[in-house]
Write an enzyme that holds these catalytic residues in place. Structure first.
Site, short mmCIF file in Angstrom:
data_model
loop_
_atom_site.label_atom_id
_atom_site.label_comp_id
_atom_site.label_asym_id
_atom_site.label_seq_id
_atom_site.Cartn_x
_atom_site.Cartn_y
_atom_site.Cartn_z
N HIS A 1 0.84 -1.20 0.00
CA HIS A 1 0.00 0.00 0.00
C HIS A 1 0.87 1.25 0.00
O HIS A 1 1.89 1.30 0.69
CB HIS A 1 -0.91 0.00 1.23
CG HIS A 1 -1.90 1.13 1.24
ND1 HIS A 1 -3.00 1.15 0.42
CD2 HIS A 1 -1.93 2.29 1.96
CE1 HIS A 1 -3.69 2.25 0.64
NE2 HIS A 1 -3.05 2.96 1.57
N GLU B 1 -33.63 -4.71 8.04
CA GLU B 1 -34.41 -5.95 8.08
C GLU B 1 -33.99 -6.95 7.00
O GLU B 1 -34.23 -8.14 7.13
CB GLU B 1 -35.90 -5.64 7.93
CG GLU B 1 -36.54 -5.05 9.17
CD GLU B 1 -37.13 -6.11 10.08
OE1 GLU B 1 -37.30 -7.25 9.63
OE2 GLU B 1 -37.42 -5.79 11.25
N ARG C 1 -28.46 -7.04 15.57
CA ARG C 1 -28.45 -6.38 14.27
C ARG C 1 -27.44 -5.23 14.36
O ARG C 1 -27.76 -4.13 14.77
CB ARG C 1 -29.85 -5.85 13.94
CG ARG C 1 -30.01 -5.37 12.51
CD ARG C 1 -31.43 -4.91 12.27
NE ARG C 1 -32.37 -6.01 12.24
CZ ARG C 1 -33.67 -5.89 12.47
NH1 ARG C 1 -34.17 -4.73 12.80
NH2 ARG C 1 -34.47 -6.94 12.40
#
Length: 660
Positions: free
Chosen positions: A104, A434, A619
């Site tokens: 990098h 969801e 979640r």
């Protein structure tokens, strides 16, 4: 040791050459074809491969299962990536026995991402370097094997610095490749607290804002000078490029962009002035600054502009369907505050947007999207950006009214999507957290996480699947018909005007509004299945700022992207949310006007939501895309959001006059 190399550009040539010199057996080199639109000033990895009788490949998608199988068949001990422009999937990274390593062009963990070479110059850094690090699923985030720093002088531009970095890379590889082959490397984890990300740069990034300090503009010029596209401005309607410039002290009280002298060509900036040493007009050739001024017809006192004067920029027209909703009204407020947007809105109510009605940039029609189809099509054609925010998004309705959820959330929104395709309008579509369903990943990633839902007899998934199918339809239209789209996935946004207490009375609201109603009425707070389910709660102001940046779409880098918008640091169970809310309620100045707390009550999900419900235990979003594409991160703690949301709703309750 057998190696497979992914490489491109000069750094790719440096890497391949270093591996050959270090005695590695290179089984294959995977590279890119040169793009006709890109100025090819760099060496050819493919040519080096051919000269050394090494097989070379240029797949369209190296992460395709066929290519994964081919690479696996090569049985590499190690994989190297040298400026290869496609992220490698975890299936590829796990193939080599020793590991996969990437070179990098910065001193990681700073300047992760694309184009660090240009960014360090833009930002006026005095040092950069190269880093060889282990590859992980997160770009540029793996442990460091070796680094070498490179000093940046004021005389450096992108090309000279590029050459310095190539030289540094050769030195790093010469030192570390034998150690990798002998498996005696030490690795240092990156310090995440100082990590920074930069995005891909485009020619548009060369546009000069004369209101910036001259030193900033001089850095921009050297960051994007030849062979990059260059920093540019306009003299009247004619574009010109500045290839080399330097700062000149200036105390004159002149408007930024004013030509202070012709030969040398000196231009006033936000502070000091910029002397144009070399440049060229759009149809001209490379020339000295004074000659460029004559070629452009400049005179002392002329005013340069970031855009051609002949183009009049009108405000961007934004169509918001569901403008009175939680997201819609907060977004409208943010867009109107910016002043560069004209809003056209449709909804069946006005309670949240009445404060905008006097604003001449806000146009509203009261109506239903299932009825006002002609009005909607006309305004999709008229506007620049479309946000269809109409949906049934309360869990109890998924089992109570599944067909209505499908008709509104899927069928009506599909019509809108097709109108956007027909008129080639950009659409910013609200997906949902969801869609991840019962995904087992610790964090949900837009590009890699599986979308897992329950059986057909669990009707609560009709919302998730309707949204997921629309996501897939949008993606297909983008791929096949060039539709410009962005999908954003809100993770439990909270704040004032989230539903209302009347909706909560019939159970048709989100969690915090329902909990506030329980406190206001003195009823039990019902915790479904004990409230153990965890969510990551996001303040509406944080969410709207991210959505605003998607609308801005700088560099068009949000086109065709899926972006989670959530706050992974604000993870809490529903029970914890309720407890924090209760504590805020007990210390609120209006507390005495409401009934005593009735307590918590655990209830089964089937008794609360009805037959066909199924819950999700956690979640948590990955916000890597939001950080990379938007330069955004959430900042509002959950306790503050709870306090502000509670206060808003308590202020809406009718209290005795004395309390008022």
């Amino acid at each position: 040791m057998k190696a497979v190399i992914f490489a491109y550009h000069d750094m790719g040539c440096v890497g391949v050459t270093a591996l050959i010199n270090a005695g590695y057996t290179i089984e294959a080199i995977i590279t890119h074809p040169d793009a006709p639109s890109e100025k090819t000033f760099f060496g050819s990895v493919a040519r080096i491969a051919a000269e050394h009788n090494i097989p070379v490949f240029v797949p369209d998608d190296v992460n395709h299962p066929l290519w994964i199988a081919r690479i696996k068949a090569l049985a590499p001990d190690v994989i190297f990536s040298f400026y290869y422009r496609q992220l490698l999937c975890q299936d590829i990274l796990s193939l080599p026995t020793v590991g996969a390593f990437n070179l990098h062009g910065s001193l990681l963990p700073r300047y992760r991402g694309r184009s660090p070479l240009n960014w360090v110059l833009v930002n006026g850094e005095q040092e950069t370097g190269v880093t060889l690090h282990r590859m992980t699923a997160r770009a540029d985030a793996g442990a460091i094997l070796a680094q070498r720093s490179v000093a940046i002088t004021l005389q450096d531009d992108a090309l000279t610095l590029h050459r310095k970095l190539c030289e540094a890379a050769a030195g790093v590889l010469e030192k570390v490749l034998p150690a990798i082959r002998e498996q005696r490397c030490t690795e240092t984890p990156q310090d995440e607290s100082i990590a920074s990300y930069v995005g891909h740069r485009t020619p548009e990034d060369g546009r000069i804002d004369w209101g910036q300090p001259a030193a900033t503009l001089a850095n921009l010029v050297r960051a994007v000078t030849d062979p990059w596209p260059g920093a540019f401005s306009y003299a009247g309607g004619e574009k010109f490029i500045i290839w080399k410039a330097q700062v000149r002290p200036n105390s004159a009280d002149a408007q930024p962009g004013t030509v202070l002298s012709i030969d040398p060509l000196v231009i006033a900036c936000g502070s000091d002035a910029l002397e144009v040493q070399t440049g060229q007009s759009q149809q001209g050739v490379y020339m000295q600054g004074g000659q460029l001024a004559h070629a452009l017809g400049l005179v002392k006192g002329a005013l340069l502009n970031p855009r051609p004067l002949v183009s009049h920029k009108r405000r961007t027209r934004v169509l918001i369907l569901g403008v009175n909703g939680f997201i819609g009204n907060h977004l409208t407020e943010r867009l109107l505050r910016d002043g560069n947007y004209e809003i056209y809105g449709l909804d069946i109510g006005t309670d949240a947007i009445s404060r905008f009605m006097v604003n001449p940039l806000f146009h509203f029609v009261e109506g239903d999207i299932s009825i006002h189809s002609e009005w909607i099509e006309y305004h999709i054609k008229k506007c620049d950006i479309v946000l269809p925010l109409v949906a049934i998004a309360t869990p109890i309705e998924y089992t109570r009214n599944p067909l209505r959820v499908f008709e509104l959330d899927f069928e009506e929104n599909l019509k809108i999507i097709r109108h956007c395709v027909k008129y080639q309008k950009r659409i910013i579509f609200p997906s949902t957290s969801e869609v991840y369903g019962m995904c087992t990943d610790p964090v949900f990633d837009e590009d890699d996480s599986s979308l897992i839902v329950g059986p057909i007899n669990k009707q609560r998934w009709i919302y998730s699947v309707s949204k997921q199918l629309l996501d897939r339809v949008l993606w297909a239209y983008g791929e096949k018909e060039g539709l410009r789209f962005t999908l954003f996935r809100p993770f439990n946004w909270m704040g004032p005007r989230l539903d209302n207490l009347n909706a909560a009375r019939i159970g048709s609201s989100r969690a915090i509004t329902q909990l506030i109603l329980n406190l206001v009425e003195g009823s039990h707070i019902k915790l479904v299945d004990g409230g153990a389910q965890k969510r990551c709660f996001t303040d509406i102001s944080d969410g709207i700022e991210a959505l605003f940046r998607i609308i801005e779409n700088k560099d068009n880098n949000c086109d065709g992207q899926i972006i989670n918008i959530g706050n992974p640091d604000n993870e809490a169970s529903i029970r914890q949310l309720a407890e924090l809310l209760l504590a805020s309620f007990e210390r609120h100045p209006l507390r005495q006007h409401f009934p005593p707390f009735a307590g918590f009550r655990d209830v089964e999900s089937s008794s609360y939501y009805g037959k066909g419900y199924q819950d999700v235990e956690h979640r948590k979003p990955s916000i890597r895309n939001a950080k990379r594409l938007l330069g955004w991160a959430p900042s509002v703690p959950m306790a503050q959001t709870i306090d502000e949301t509670l206060d808003f709703f308590l202020q809406t309750v009718d209290l005795p006059d004395a309390a008022q």
